[in-house]
Design an enzyme around this catalytic site. Structure first.
Site, PDB file in Angstrom:
ATOM      1  N   CYS A   1      38.765  38.072 -10.160  1.00 33.79           N
ATOM      2  CA  CYS A   1      39.773  39.157 -10.680  1.00 33.79           C
ATOM      3  C   CYS A   1      39.629  40.378  -9.690  1.00 33.79           C
ATOM      4  O   CYS A   1      40.277  41.389 -10.205  1.00 33.79           O
ATOM      5  CB  CYS A   1      38.943  39.618 -12.113  1.00 33.79           C
ATOM      6  SG  CYS A   1      37.311  40.372 -12.034  1.00 33.79           S
TER       7      CYS A   1
ATOM      8  N   GLU B   1       0.717  -1.130  -0.135  1.00 33.23           N
ATOM      9  CA  GLU B   1       0.059  -0.058  -0.089  1.00 33.23           C
ATOM     10  C   GLU B   1       0.835   1.257  -0.085  1.00 33.23           C
ATOM     11  O   GLU B   1       2.152   1.031   0.326  1.00 33.23           O
ATOM     12  CB  GLU B   1      -0.857   0.118   1.266  1.00 33.23           C
ATOM     13  CG  GLU B   1      -1.855  -0.967   1.611  1.00 33.23           C
ATOM     14  CD  GLU B   1      -2.315  -0.962   2.798  1.00 33.23           C
ATOM     15  OE1 GLU B   1      -2.115  -0.011   3.764  1.00 33.23           O
ATOM     16  OE2 GLU B   1      -2.927  -2.032   3.314  1.00 33.23           O
TER      17      GLU B   1
ATOM     18  N   LYS C   1       1.938  -5.314   4.325  1.00 38.64           N
ATOM     19  CA  LYS C   1       1.393  -6.024   5.277  1.00 38.64           C
ATOM     20  C   LYS C   1       1.016  -7.485   5.007  1.00 38.64           C
ATOM     21  O   LYS C   1       0.632  -7.662   3.729  1.00 38.64           O
ATOM     22  CB  LYS C   1       0.207  -5.217   5.590  1.00 38.64           C
ATOM     23  CG  LYS C   1       0.251  -4.052   6.168  1.00 38.64           C
ATOM     24  CD  LYS C   1      -1.215  -3.135   6.171  1.00 38.64           C
ATOM     25  CE  LYS C   1      -0.819  -1.716   6.702  1.00 38.64           C
ATOM     26  NZ  LYS C   1      -2.033  -1.048   6.365  1.00 38.64           N
TER      27      LYS C   1
ATOM     28  N   CYS D   1      35.126  40.839  -6.712  1.00 44.04           N
ATOM     29  CA  CYS D   1      35.167  39.520  -7.446  1.00 44.04           C
ATOM     30  C   CYS D   1      36.214  38.487  -6.855  1.00 44.04           C
ATOM     31  O   CYS D   1      37.556  39.091  -6.780  1.00 44.04           O
ATOM     32  CB  CYS D   1      35.477  39.911  -8.834  1.00 44.04           C
ATOM     33  SG  CYS D   1      35.501  38.350  -9.750  1.00 44.04           S
TER      34      CYS D   1
ATOM     35  N   ASP E   1       1.614  10.436   3.916  1.00 45.70           N
ATOM     36  CA  ASP E   1       2.069  11.253   4.853  1.00 45.70           C
ATOM     37  C   ASP E   1       1.398  12.531   5.353  1.00 45.70           C
ATOM     38  O   ASP E   1       1.174  13.476   4.959  1.00 45.70           O
ATOM     39  CB  ASP E   1       3.555  11.867   4.308  1.00 45.70           C
ATOM     40  CG  ASP E   1       4.626  12.485   5.206  1.00 45.70           C
ATOM     41  OD1 ASP E   1       4.398  12.231   6.467  1.00 45.70           O
ATOM     42  OD2 ASP E   1       5.422  13.107   4.853  1.00 45.70           O
TER      43      ASP E   1
ATOM     44  N   CYS F   1      37.521  39.224 -16.819  1.00 45.08           N
ATOM     45  CA  CYS F   1      37.431  38.264 -15.610  1.00 45.08           C
ATOM     46  C   CYS F   1      37.773  37.044 -16.324  1.00 45.08           C
ATOM     47  O   CYS F   1      36.814  36.315 -17.020  1.00 45.08           O
ATOM     48  CB  CYS F   1      36.272  38.523 -15.083  1.00 45.08           C
ATOM     49  SG  CYS F   1      36.157  37.364 -13.475  1.00 45.08           S
TER      50      CYS F   1
ATOM     51  N   LYS G   1       2.013   4.566   1.705  1.00 51.48           N
ATOM     52  CA  LYS G   1       2.453   5.089   3.195  1.00 51.48           C
ATOM     53  C   LYS G   1       2.002   6.738   2.933  1.00 51.48           C
ATOM     54  O   LYS G   1       2.951   7.307   2.524  1.00 51.48           O
ATOM     55  CB  LYS G   1       3.804   4.957   3.781  1.00 51.48           C
ATOM     56  CG  LYS G   1       3.843   5.323   5.013  1.00 51.48           C
ATOM     57  CD  LYS G   1       5.108   5.111   5.943  1.00 51.48           C
ATOM     58  CE  LYS G   1       5.317   5.021   6.987  1.00 51.48           C
ATOM     59  NZ  LYS G   1       4.758   6.494   7.745  1.00 51.48           N
TER      60      LYS G   1
ATOM     61  N   LYS H   1      10.545   3.319   3.248  1.00 53.32           N
ATOM     62  CA  LYS H   1      10.562   4.539   2.968  1.00 53.32           C
ATOM     63  C   LYS H   1      11.287   5.053   1.779  1.00 53.32           C
ATOM     64  O   LYS H   1      12.340   4.328   1.699  1.00 53.32           O
ATOM     65  CB  LYS H   1      11.561   5.252   4.166  1.00 53.32           C
ATOM     66  CG  LYS H   1      10.740   4.863   5.497  1.00 53.32           C
ATOM     67  CD  LYS H   1       9.704   5.860   5.750  1.00 53.32           C
ATOM     68  CE  LYS H   1      10.082   7.099   6.313  1.00 53.32           C
ATOM     69  NZ  LYS H   1       8.899   7.826   7.050  1.00 53.32           N
TER      70      LYS H   1
HETATM   71  S1  IVH Z   1      -0.842   0.736   9.088  1.00 50.20           S
HETATM   72  C1  IVH Z   1      -1.162  -1.732  12.689  1.00 50.20           C
HETATM   73  N1  IVH Z   1      -0.850   1.578   6.598  1.00 50.20           N
HETATM   74  O1  IVH Z   1       2.369   5.574   9.121  1.00 50.20           O
HETATM   75  C2  IVH Z   1      -1.100  -0.787  11.817  1.00 50.20           C
HETATM   76  N2  IVH Z   1      -0.023   3.254   8.629  1.00 50.20           N
HETATM   77  O2  IVH Z   1       5.022   4.971  10.527  1.00 50.20           O
HETATM   78  C3  IVH Z   1      -0.171   0.291  11.561  1.00 50.20           C
HETATM   79  N3  IVH Z   1       0.802   5.407   7.906  1.00 50.20           N
HETATM   80  O3  IVH Z   1       1.005   5.593  12.388  1.00 50.20           O
HETATM   81  C4  IVH Z   1      -0.403   1.545  10.722  1.00 50.20           C
HETATM   82  N4  IVH Z   1      -0.052   5.063   5.568  1.00 50.20           N
HETATM   83  O4  IVH Z   1      -0.076   6.946  10.428  1.00 50.20           O
HETATM   84  C5  IVH Z   1      -0.353   1.820   8.049  1.00 50.20           C
HETATM   85  N5  IVH Z   1      -1.041   2.461   4.435  1.00 50.20           N
HETATM   86  C6  IVH Z   1      -0.713   2.799   5.739  1.00 50.20           C
HETATM   87  C7  IVH Z   1      -0.077   3.943   6.395  1.00 50.20           C
HETATM   88  C8  IVH Z   1       0.240   4.084   7.562  1.00 50.20           C
HETATM   89  C9  IVH Z   1       0.534   5.962   6.684  1.00 50.20           C
HETATM   90  C10 IVH Z   1       1.117   5.920   8.908  1.00 50.20           C
HETATM   91  C11 IVH Z   1       0.429   5.828  10.050  1.00 50.20           C
HETATM   92  C12 IVH Z   1       1.383   5.212  11.041  1.00 50.20           C
HETATM   93  C13 IVH Z   1       2.530   5.411  10.609  1.00 50.20           C
HETATM   94  C14 IVH Z   1       3.530   4.666  11.084  1.00 50.20           C
END
Ligand code: IVH
Length: 679
Positions: free
Chosen positions: A419, A125, A298, A416, A129, A439, A127, A322
């Protein structure tokens, strides 16, 4: 004074543990309470790992509330909201930074399952921010929403969450569930919001996460509504109680009952596919309208989650990957002032070497003195650097919170650095300028620009060689390049040049005379005339005589030419020295006309003919040969067909050559035969 960036570990373990703990807690405080990152994730994780290692070896020094066992603590002491204990802790994720880490994670999962399960499936999935949120529904109705806080206890922000359009107040089913996800501010909204704040004289948000988190903690729900936050959910708490077998299924279920997910959940069962998908998302993330800082993997089979288990901070069945840090911090050791080909004097940051997106960085751009003042950057500061447009590193900001008083204010030069002539600052403009046409830095810069790939494309003329030729007096300006052959014997005696490289250089100089007009125009270095305008002006003028006689009005009439450009082009052709240079270049045979070489019937030499090249060419770069064909009126093809007239063949040619031989109608040429044809 607390030293924040001391990564050394010569201290005794007890002291080092205490020091690391304080550093990490301070970073956590800034990150979770003030939404500010004082350090990049990878640097933070390094400190955390060091602390973990030391605590493991010396458990007697580990304190109860160590950041290695606690989820980053947000200070709720200052909270304006009601505090609520989470029914189930809101866990964090372990981070990984390369495919090796990911493979090691998958191996750990298998080991935790006693090796009884192989070929496990993972869901990949995004992540997101933003700011994490846990939302509870009872009988299908939204009753409570709580921020993560320290993972155990968060803030009740229900009123604000109700103001977010994409979070339904009622579900499509009459059920009681708790879902977790991320509140984000779409990038397009973030830009609009900051633009407006700028206009209203308000402080702008540093990034979308900051804006989302700040907005969520607003006391006025109307403000939340107006900012148009968005939300995506990725976790159904206790999903097995709702009959879910896989994580993928639970996400689909959320979607079905009206809860928004990103829709991106790829089921992956092999690490080679994982590697490929990670590489894909590293690029594809740029297309999204929300900020992602990585991916989350996951374990798909929910029934295995308990068995794989949890640490106090995070599940062992999931990991974050990351993306390479866009920004890292390092120390600014000093500033050098660089003089460019236009005389512009710019500050360059001399840094303690760091790795950034796969390369080592020691220098970065600081743009100009106004920027240094605006960002309050001082020598000795800890600074954030990032790659601008993915290429040139630049200094983004300094971390004021960790100054110890020894930092020095940057002073702009008055003379400068090359020069020593007095620098000027044009009114209204921010750049310092050296206005001495003699220069050496300006001359060297203009020669390097002239010979560059986008200009005359003369190879074997790197900056060291240019510098040497200038020192020896073989060249004084760009025109001398075309009389350089008179020093060929002397050049062959020079250190590191040798016979072959001199011959190659001279051949490349000779070949540059055939560069298309758009490139020769670019190479002249007329201020504001880059690749794009070089092309436009070449096409519209046809040749340099016409261009040099154009009035300002005529220039302004050209699409893409504004006041500044018209002024610059007009001025260039009225400057005696510039005209002298153009005249000389013309005499040396440099091409300043769009016209194509003609055949006996007056058409372009390659008019109506089609060309394709294949294999490794030795004498041309791909772009170069294409340009030459077009300049002579020919057409470049992309595949072998009956329409193809000539195939130019380099080393190791493969299927294209075979196909052309089979067709029999295609004439096959070596590079030399092709060169003969152009004469
Ligand atoms: S799962 C047990 N899935 O990242 C489940 N977290 O660094 C734990 N986050 O606290 C979280 N996208 O705020 C999960 N697809 C995603 C996510 C995600 C962003 C954030 C979330 C978590 C933090 C952990």
């Amino acid at each position: 004074m607390l030293k924040l960036f001391d990564m050394g570990n010569e201290k005794n373990p007890k002291e080092r543990i205490e020091e690391l703990r304080q550093q990490i807690e301070r970073y956590n405080y800034y990150y979770y309470t003030k939404n500010e990152s004082l350090i990049s994730d990878i640097e933070f994780d390094k400190l955390l790992k060091e602390l973990e290692g030391l605590e493991h070896d010396h458990p007697e020094y580990k304190v109860e509330n160590s950041p290695t066992t606690n989820v980053g603590a947000s200070s709720l002491k200052e909270s304006k909201f009601k505090k609520v204990i989470h029914k189930k802790p809101m866990l964090s994720l372990n981070n990984s930074y390369n495919i090796g880490d990911v493979i090691a994670f998958a191996e750990r999962v298998e080991k935790n399952l006693d090796g009884t399960h192989r070929d496990l499936e993972y869901v990949l999935e995004l992540k997101l921010d933003g700011a994490s949120i846990s939302v509870q529904y009872e009988g299908g109705e939204l009753v409570r929403a709580v921020t993560r806080g320290d993972g155990i206890e968060g803030e009740d922000v229900t009123e604000n969450i109700l103001a977010i359009k994409s979070i339904p107040n009622y579900l499509k089913e009459n059920i009681s569930i708790e879902v977790r996800g991320e509140i984000v501010l779409p990038l397009s909204r973030f830009q609009e919001l900051n633009q407006r704040r700028l206009e209203d004289g308000e402080e702008i948000f540093a990034n979308p996460r900051n804006a989302a988190s700040g907005t969520l903690r607003q006391l006025d729900a109307e403000v939340v509504k107006e900012r148009e936050l968005d939300a995506y959910f990725y976790y159904l708490v206790d999903s097995e109680n709702y009959g879910m077998k896989t994580h993928k299924e639970s996400l689909e279920y959320l979607s079905k009952i009206g809860i928004k997910t990103t829709g991106i959940a790829e089921v992956i069962s092999s690490m080679s596919v994982m590697e490929e998908r990670i590489a894909y998302w590293e690029k594809a993330k740029e297309e999204l309208d929300y900020e992602t800082d990585g991916l989350v993997l996951k374990l798909n089979n929910i029934s295995l989650w308990e068995e794989v288990g949890y640490t106090t901070k995070s599940p062992r069945w999931a990991i974050a990957y990351k993306f390479p840090a866009k920004q890292v911090t390092t120390k600014l050791n000093g500033i050098t002032w660089q003089v460019g080909r236009t005389g512009k004097v710019t500050p360059v940051a001399e840094l303690e070497e760091v790795e950034l997106s796969g390369s080592k960085v020691k220098r970065a751009s600081l743009h100009n003195m106004d920027e240094v003042i605006r960002k309050d950057i001082r020598i000795g500061d800890r600074v954030f650097i990032e790659k601008a447009a993915e290429i040139i590193p630049q200094v983004v900001s300094s971390v004021k919170e960790v100054r110890d008083g020894s930092e020095k204010i940057v002073e702009a030069p008055t003379h400068c650095p090359v020069c020593n002539s007095l620098l000027e600052k044009e009114e209204g403009l921010v750049d310092l300028k050296c206005v001495n046409p003699a220069c050496p830095a300006i001359i060297q810069g203009s020669i390097e620009y002239f010979v560059s790939r986008d200009g005359m494309n003369i190879s074997g003329f790197g900056s060291r060689i240019v510098e040497r030729m200038l020192e020896l007096g073989y060249i004084k300006d760009i025109t001398d390049i075309y009389t350089l052959s008179k020093y060929s014997e002397e050049m062959k005696q020079l250190d590191k040049m040798g016979e072959k490289s001199v011959e190659k250089l001279l051949a490349s100089i000779e070949k540059s005379k055939e560069r298309p007009y758009s490139k020769t125009l670019y190479a002249l270095g007329i201020p504001f005339v880059g690749k794009f305008l070089g092309n436009v002006l070449a096409k519209r003028s046809g040749d340099i005589d016409k261009l040099s006689s154009m009035t300002k009005e005529e220039l302004l009439d050209i699409d893409g030419v504004g006041e500044k450009v018209a002024e610059s082009v007009y001025g260039f052709f009225r400057d005696e020295k510039s005209m002298e240079i153009v005249k000389k270049l013309k005499e040396y045979g440099i091409n300043f006309s769009q016209e194509k070489k003609k055949n006996s019937s007056g058409e372009g030499l390659f008019s109506g003919k089609t060309f394709l090249f294949t294999g490794k060419l030795e004498k041309f770069k791909r772009e170069e040969i294409k340009e030459l064909i077009e300049a002579l009126g020919g057409t470049n093809m992309s595949s072998v067909s009956k329409k193809l007239d000539y195939l130019i063949v380099g080393a190791d040619a493969g299927s294209k050559l075979k196909k052309a031989q089979e067709l029999e109608t295609v004439k096959i040429l070596t590079e030399d035969e092709f060169i003969e044809m152009t004469k």
